[in-house]
Enzyme design. Structure first.
Site, mmCIF file in Angstrom:
data_model
loop_
_atom_site.group_PDB
_atom_site.id
_atom_site.type_symbol
_atom_site.label_atom_id
_atom_site.label_comp_id
_atom_site.label_asym_id
_atom_site.label_seq_id
_atom_site.Cartn_x
_atom_site.Cartn_y
_atom_site.Cartn_z
ATOM 1 N N GLU A 130 0.833 -1.207 0.000
ATOM 2 C CA GLU A 130 0.000 0.000 0.000
ATOM 3 C C GLU A 130 0.871 1.262 0.000
ATOM 4 O O GLU A 130 0.591 2.227 -0.701
ATOM 5 C CB GLU A 130 -0.945 -0.042 1.216
ATOM 6 C CG GLU A 130 -1.718 1.231 1.525
ATOM 7 C CD GLU A 130 -2.677 1.677 0.425
ATOM 8 O OE1 GLU A 130 -2.815 0.983 -0.599
ATOM 9 O OE2 GLU A 130 -3.274 2.760 0.588
ATOM 10 N N GLU B 8 1.160 6.358 -7.259
ATOM 11 C CA GLU B 8 0.050 7.122 -7.829
ATOM 12 C C GLU B 8 0.185 8.614 -7.590
ATOM 13 O O GLU B 8 -0.329 9.410 -8.358
ATOM 14 C CB GLU B 8 -1.321 6.578 -7.407
ATOM 15 C CG GLU B 8 -1.666 6.636 -5.965
ATOM 16 C CD GLU B 8 -3.038 6.005 -5.669
ATOM 17 O OE1 GLU B 8 -3.894 5.932 -6.544
ATOM 18 O OE2 GLU B 8 -3.227 5.601 -4.513
HETATM 19 O O1 M6R Z 1 -13.629 2.067 -4.826
HETATM 20 P P1 M6R Z 1 -12.749 0.861 -4.731
HETATM 21 O O2 M6R Z 1 -12.266 0.619 -3.336
HETATM 22 O O3 M6R Z 1 -13.360 -0.358 -5.327
HETATM 23 O O4 M6R Z 1 -11.474 1.231 -5.613
HETATM 24 C C1 M6R Z 1 -10.442 0.312 -5.823
HETATM 25 C C2 M6R Z 1 -9.208 0.984 -6.373
HETATM 26 O O5 M6R Z 1 -9.491 1.590 -7.602
HETATM 27 C C3 M6R Z 1 -8.663 2.047 -5.405
HETATM 28 O O6 M6R Z 1 -8.400 1.512 -4.151
HETATM 29 C C4 M6R Z 1 -7.392 2.680 -5.978
HETATM 30 O O7 M6R Z 1 -6.357 1.745 -6.005
HETATM 31 C C5 M6R Z 1 -6.989 3.923 -5.176
HETATM 32 N N1 M6R Z 1 -6.698 5.002 -6.070
HETATM 33 C C6 M6R Z 1 -5.781 3.727 -4.348
HETATM 34 O O8 M6R Z 1 -5.399 4.872 -3.665
#
Ligand code: M6R
Length: 616
Positions: free
Chosen positions: A486, A493
């Protein structure tokens, strides 16, 4: 992915729509656009521009829109066609009578486009959306109203879509539709709203209507009606939004992400609220699966994407340890394509902050077809994933606006721990007093996170030293391993730098070849109580340090054995190993946020990303 707003009422539509888009531009920021219906003229006016909303603001200042009280708006995350002015939404029909905004992907658009072009239509963009505007316009020109037109057009489309459309000849009506993409109605007094999520209208109303799959919804200033694609009547589910506008503002922070990091103690406390019954036992009232059903479960598969996937990895450690049920954790985008073995003894746990991630949604649909039970861990009330699940544990983090997940993640962890403890209670794999003890430890976590936040300035100072570093490694063991992943994801990102997380024990099997002089390696050290784990982690740190790495070590207070191997040492509060991710992730979030800030990046809206990924 893509933010959509529609407004009909008495207020100036431009203001309502632009403010709605501003609160939703985390959903996509490749372009923005607005269309309003000019009163008394049966015409519509459109402004749109590639890039962030600020670019549209500029165009609106140069070429103001006429006063109007009905309109639609869009902020885009590009799929079909690059982020250009021409591809920006809204899109218009051939005669500029119908305007439409869209979120999703129309899979059969190529054949529909060919059909339109051979009938003499001129399409001006590379998008799949534009064909919908043309098809809708053909229908209304044929004499039906926009609602019936939407029903007919949607019946012809394949793929995922939310549409919101207006017809210049019918200025009191906005029509939306959804299949596999989010759409919610805001219910006002003498005005109504459509939005991709409630942030679109939270300033105006906290009463909302949830719309199911394959529905068309029509709003006027005085009413809302819902129909199926075949035109038969249907209805939505009304609910009250339990957060207000203040939650969607920055409150003096430079970024939403930084604000959300500092909200984590409160978010964790909220995620734990009301989880104990009068008898002291855990009571998850949204569980909706009976104890008997839960006792039947002999396997759990956790499916999620990105940060939520890393929360799922921690959940595996907790569930297997407390409940002795085998757990697999799987990326939702991989799940249904590998022919997974699931049956009615399998509980599929879908973790999603947004509740709209297309990969995860498709995975739970696949699981339900195989007759397994699905439990969602979700932050967004009214979203699709919890609605299509047998049970849900809401994380109660409040709106998360920064694209990088922070409070969403820690509250997912809390929900995972609660699920594990609840299963242990039902299955009798832990004594009641053990469960009570862990719940009490969880209740101490807001204060522990607060303690870590107290070191923010030291972490910021460290982060600012690394604006030129090309690569970062993150190491962890046991529950610290997903935290390492993480931490690396946050850095990728936000700072756009190469960052990789590894299980510390895996290093010697290859990745150690990456280590060279001065390489920053962030190490998450497990608490000392688990001696073997702790010692092995120390060996891993020594191995990279011996090869020239600069070790930035997170270790619990009082762990003196780690001191000789740390070039930089941050202290974590003493917490049990399984709960350590809740505190260990916080310095990594702060580090990534500050480094990206120092590099001049937009922390809330990193390049190429969108908050909610509603395409597969
Ligand atoms: O809304 P969700 O939890 O399903 O989204 C999953 C991923 O797209 C999300 O955790 C993404 O990796 C984040 N940008 C991380 O910071």
């Amino acid at each position: 992915m893509c933010g959509i707003v529609g407004y009909v009422g008495d207020q100036p539509a431009e203001g309502v729509i632009i403010e709605g888009l501003r609160r939703m531009d985390y959903r996509g920021y490749d372009s923005a656009g607005i269309a309003v219906l000019v009163p008394g003229e049966s015409s519509l006016e459109l402004r749109k521009k590639a890039g962030k909303l600020a670019n549209l603001d500029k165009i609106l200042a140069e070429e103001p829109l006429p006063a109007a009280t009905t309109g639609i708006g869009h902020t885009r995350w590009a799929t079909h066609g690059g982020p250009t002015d021409a591809n920006a939404h809204p899109h218009l029909g051939e005669e500029r009578r119908v305007a439409v905004v869209h979120n999703g992907i129309i899979e059969n658009f190529a054949e529909l486009r060919a059909e339109l072009e051979s009938a003499g239509h001129h399409l001006h963009s590379e998008t799949d959306t534009e064909i919908a505007a043309h098809l809708l316009e053909l229908e209304v020109a044929g004499g039906v109203d926009l609602t019936a037109a939407m029903e007919r057009v949607c019946s012809r489309l394949e793929g995922a879509f939310t549409f919101v459309a207006v017809d210049a000849a019918d200025p009191e009506r906005i029509v939306g539709a959804r299949r596999n993409s989010p759409l919610v109605v805001g219910l006002g007094e003498g005005e109504n709203f459509l939005g991709s999520d409630v942030a679109a209208f939270i300033e105006h109303t906290r009463e909302a209507l949830e719309i199911d799959q394959d529905k068309v919804v029509t709003i006027t200033r005085s009413g809302v009606s819902v129909t199926n694609f075949d035109g038969t009547p249907s209805e939505g589910r009304r609910y009250h939004v339990d957060w207000d506008l203040s939650a969607a503002q920055k409150d003096g922070f430079d970024w939403f992400m930084r604000k959300e990091i500092f909200e984590q103690p409160r978010a964790v406390a909220d995620a734990l609220l009301g989880r104990r019954g009068l008898d002291g036992k855990l009571a998850l009232d949204e569980m909706r699966l009976s104890d008997d059903e839960l006792r039947e479960i002999d396997k759990i598969i956790i499916i999620a994407a990105g940060t939520s996937f890393y929360a799922g990895m921690v959940a595996k450690y907790a569930i297997e340890h407390w409940c002795r049920i085998p757990v697999e954790v799987e990326l939702s985008s991989e799940f249904r394509y590998r022919d997974p073995i699931v049956d009615n003894g399998t509980l599929v746990v879908a973790i999603s902050q947004s509740g709209e991630t297309a990969d995860t949604l498709q995975a739970i649909r696949h699981a339900r077809i195989q007759r397994s039970k699905v439990l969602a861990i979700c932050n967004t009330n009214g979203s699709t994933i919890p609605r299509e699940s047998d049970a849900v544990i809401y994380t109660h983090a409040g709106p998360e606006i920064g694209v990088a997940s922070t409070k969403g993640y820690v509250t997912q962890l809390v929900a995972c721990y609660l699920l594990a403890l609840y299963l242990a209670q039902v299955k009798g794999t832990r004594f009641g007093d053990e469960i009570t003890q862990v719940v009490a430890q969880l209740e101490g976590m807001p204060a522990a996170i607060e303690q870590v936040l107290g070191q923010a300035d030291d972490i910021y100072a460290l982060a600012r030293e690394y604006t030129e570093a090309p690569t970062f490694l993150f190491l962890g063991r046991h529950a610290g391993y997903p935290v390492a992943l993480e931490g690396a994801l946050k850095l990728k990102e936000l700072a756009y730098r190469h960052a990789e997380g590894f299980a510390a024990g895996e290093l010697k099997h290859g990745p150690i070849a990456l280590v060279e002089d001065g390489l920053p390696v962030l190490c998450i050290v497990p608490p000392q109580g688990r001696d073997q784990l702790h010692d092995k982690m120390l060996s891993g740190i020594q191995e990279v340090r011996a090869r020239g790495a600069r070790t930035i070590v997170l270790a619990e207070a009082g762990d003196e054995r780690v001191t000789p191997f740390a070039d930089v040492l941050f202290r974590l509060p003493k917490v049990p190993v399984l709960l350590q991710p809740l505190v260990a992730v916080v310095p990594l979030q702060l580090f990534a946020c500050e480094l990206a800030t120092a590099m001049g990046h937009d922390v809330d809206q990193p390049r190429n990303l969108a908050k909610s990924v509603t395409v597969e």
